[in-house]
Every structure is written in structure tokens, then in C-alpha cells.
Design a protein around this motif. Structure first.
Motif: not given
Length: 198
Positions: A181, A186, A189-190, A192-193
Motif C-alpha cells: 500500500h 490499489h 482496494l484489493y 477491501e475487495d
């Protein structure tokens, strides 16, 4: 559980006020995985590290006493080659009521005797992956610590990470998975996904 990996503690020892602020600004159940100070891992290379380890543990005690301390990550220097005796002796210094993960960055450490040493102390082999080195998925503890350091993850890769995570959770292990991070959003976001899949 939700968690974040703290790199700050690698370069400097945090004040109690800083840690208390972290705890106050996060919800109940959120934990902080902290990276062991570089004096222990890079300067002393685990040798004669009793005082430095004691000081480090004392400085992160506000997280421990508030029950918000996740695993402690010991990231060894890439030039630090395998030394089973040094590793075994160092592990004896660590309190048995905390969780620890070791990230080896020299390929000489990736050997069965090292995995056995970690397993005897319930210490996790850090499953780190990057463009430079990929650690074998050997489970040595009752929890899993993963550092997902690649720049990009495809849908297929994310599905594979989800599957591996489900497998470990089904086996009764907690899973700590952290995406890179530092440079861009990104990784967040990964993360959170992945979290949304459970």
C-alpha cells in the motif's frame, strides 16, 4: 477481523500517546500488526538482542494491554543468511502469549529445518510474495500471515487468494493478509475487495 500492518515501528519506537491515538481512532476488534524494529532484525541480526527486544515490546505495550496488538512481523534483511541456531536462540526470548511471523528474504532460509523451528514455537512463516521472491506456502503456526506485494492482482489471482483464505479459515486458523500500500491506492482496494468476500 480487520487489521493494518504498521511499518512505522521498523524505523522508530512509537510513543504511548501515538499508540493510544491509533487505538482511539479505530473500531473495537481492529488490530495492529507491527513490524519489529530494524535494530533487532537488520543491525543486530537477532544476536545479542535481548535488551532491544525488551525495549521494543515495552514500547508497543499500549497495543498489547488494549488487546489491539496483532502479530509482530520480523522482516529479516535480504543479506541475512540462514542460521538455525541464531533463530532458535532468538525465539526463546519472545513471550509465549503473543503472535509472531518471520519474513525471510534470503532463499537459504527456505528449508524444512527452519519450518520445523518455527512450528515448534507456533511462529508463522510469512507468506510473502513479490516480483523478486515467492515463499512456499508452508503453514507453521495456528495463524497465517501473508504479505501480498505484487503491483497488480487479476480477478483470477484474487479468486485464488480468496480460496486459500477460506481453506485456512476452515482449518481453524486466523488469516492476516496485507496488500502492498505504499505507492498507490490499489492495495487498499484489493484489501477491501477481499474483505467484502467474507
Amino acid at each position: 477481523m480487520n487489521a493494518v500492518e504498521i511499518n512505522y515501528t521498523f524505523r522508530r519506537l512509537p510513543s504511548a500517546a501515538t499508540l493510544e491515538k491509533w487505538v482511539a481512532s479505530t473500531p473495537d476488534g481492529f488490530v495492529f500488526a507491527v513490524k519489529a524494529n530494524m535494530r533487532i532484525t537488520h543491525i543486530l541480526k537477532l544476536k545479542n538482542a535481548e535488551q532491544s527486544t525488551e525495549l521494543f515490546l515495552k514500547m508497543i505495550d499500549p497495543l498489547r494491554t488494549s488487546r489491539r496488538l496483532g502479530p509482530i512481523l520480523f522482516q529479516l534483511a535480504p543479506t541475512f543468511k540462514r542460521d538455525d541456531e541464531v533463530l532458535e536462540n532468538y525465539l526463546k526470548l519472545l513471550p509465549g502469549d503473543l503472535r509472531y511471523a518471520f519474513e525471510f528474504r534470503h532463499a537459504s532460509w527456505l528449508a524444512d529445518p527452519v519450518y520445523e523451528i518455527l512450528g515448534r514455537s507456533n511462529v508463522s512463516l510469512c507468506l510473502a510474495e513479490s516480483e523478486k521472491l515467492e515463499i512456499p506456502k508452508v503453514i507453521t503456526a495456528d495463524f497465517v500471515y501473508s504479505r501480498l506485494r505484487k503491483a497488480d492482482y487479476t480477478k483470477e489471482m484474487m479468486a485464488a487468494i480468496e480460496g486459500q483464505t477460506r481453506e485456512q479459515l476452515a482449518a481453524g486458523r486466523d488469516v492476516f493478509a496485507f496488500f502492498k500500500h505504499e505507492e498507490d491506492p490499489h492495495g487498499a482496494l484489493y484489501a477491501e475487495d477481499l474483505l467484502a468476500r467474507f
